[in-house]
Design an enzyme around this catalytic site. Structure first.
Site, short mmCIF file in Angstrom:
data_model
loop_
_atom_site.label_atom_id
_atom_site.label_comp_id
_atom_site.label_asym_id
_atom_site.label_seq_id
_atom_site.Cartn_x
_atom_site.Cartn_y
_atom_site.Cartn_z
N SER A 47 -7.58 -1.83 -1.05
CA SER A 47 -7.46 -2.68 0.13
C SER A 47 -7.66 -4.16 -0.23
O SER A 47 -6.95 -4.69 -1.07
CB SER A 47 -8.44 -2.22 1.21
OG SER A 47 -8.10 -2.74 2.46
N ASP A 164 -4.18 2.31 4.18
CA ASP A 164 -5.31 1.66 3.52
C ASP A 164 -5.99 2.53 2.46
O ASP A 164 -6.43 3.65 2.73
CB ASP A 164 -6.34 1.30 4.60
CG ASP A 164 -7.35 0.28 4.14
OD1 ASP A 164 -7.72 0.29 2.95
OD2 ASP A 164 -7.79 -0.53 4.97
#
Length: 300
Positions: A47, A164
């Protein structure tokens, strides 16, 4: 007379966790490592950690990273990077403007071209497992890794859907240690000590208001992430945990707060970091650099 063999310094890997705006603390850590002359041989990230790690792997310096962070100077600037989805079936934000923002710096760089080896983690929505990107376009991989579920639409790559990386492997220490040829790992964790606040986000994003659906989902995700990070932290040689006040994942305009928190935590960990560079038969020039670095930071 035979010259004694010099034991080479260990290869240091840097693992950068997920964490939204809190991930800007990675920049402060990198500033300290750069100043201390700590060589990084490989990087893994998830991320926001994947984004910062990709820029470092590309060859950007700490000053460049700080300058990029300062571009998001207020909430209006952040809003200009968002492209809402109507109706919000796959998420609230398409993410294409964010992708273009990534490409402005990363361009068309591929993993194979990076000066420092990089691994980026995303969550594969088809296999329900962590997916590791080590080949192909870097910006595309980082885009997939940073697509916060529920907020950003999943990213389609090579016939698969990704979201993510923090949902699958928020701090990929074992990946770095087992597959990227490093001897020691420095991990930066901005997840386990995080204290998040809730509010109506960016005006129209009221689903993130305290107690609302995305706020509840986000907090549930963090609960799971913390357990994963704690487990991975046990495999790292050094874990740096910047101390930060309450935050929101989108507080990018508070970049100085996060960067300075990263700097402070890295400086506190520096004596232990420098010990990683020492060997049983150290090269004397390298040993001198270590001592000078220690003295410099003690005096600072």
């Amino acid at each position: 007379m035979k010259t004694p063999a010099v034991t080479p310094s260990p290869k240091i890997g840097l693992c950068l966790s997920s964490g939204g705006a809190r991930g800007l603390a990675h920049v402060g850590v990198i500033e300290v490592l750069e100043h201390a002359g700590v060589p990084i041989s490989a990087i893994s990230g998830s991320s926001m950690g994947a984004y910062v790690g990709s820029l470092l792997a590309l060859g950007l310096k700490a000053a460049d990273l700080r300058q990029l962070a300062a571009e998001i100077r207020d909430r209006k600037t952040l809003l200009r990077l968002l492209d809402p989805i109507f109706p919000p079936s796959k998420g609230l934000i398409k993410g294409q403007k964010m992708r273009h923002h990534l490409e402005r710096t990363l361009g068309t760089a591929t993993f194979e071209e990076l000066p420092i080896p990089l691994a980026v983690v995303a969550a594969d929505l088809d296999t329900l497992r962590a997916h590791v990107f080590r080949k192909g376009n870097v910006a595309a991989a980082v885009h997939a890794s940073a697509a916060i579920p529920g907020v950003f639409a999943p990213v389609a790559l090579n016939g698969r859907m990704f979201t993510d990386g923090g949902a699958a492997d928020p701090m990929p220490v074992s990946l770095l240690k087992e597959t990227m040829g490093v001897d020691k790992v420095i991990a930066v964790d901005v997840v386990t000590d995080a204290t998040y606040t809730s509010s109506s986000c960016l005006g129209w994003l009221n689903l993130l208001g305290a107690g609302n659906v995305l706020d509840t989902f986000h907090r549930s995700l963090i609960t799971a992430q913390r357990q994963l990070v704690i487990k991975e932290a046990e495999l790292a040689d050094i874990v740096i945990r910047p101390a930060m006040t309450k935050s929101r994942w989108y507080d990018f305009e508070n970049f100085n707060h996060y960067i300075e928190a990263g700097r402070a935590a890295a400086k506190a960990a520096l004596p232990s970091i420098l010990e990683l560079l020492e060997t049983e038969n150290p090269d004397h020039r390298h040993e001198t650099v270590i001592q000078q670095t220690r003295m410099g930071f003690l005096a600072a």
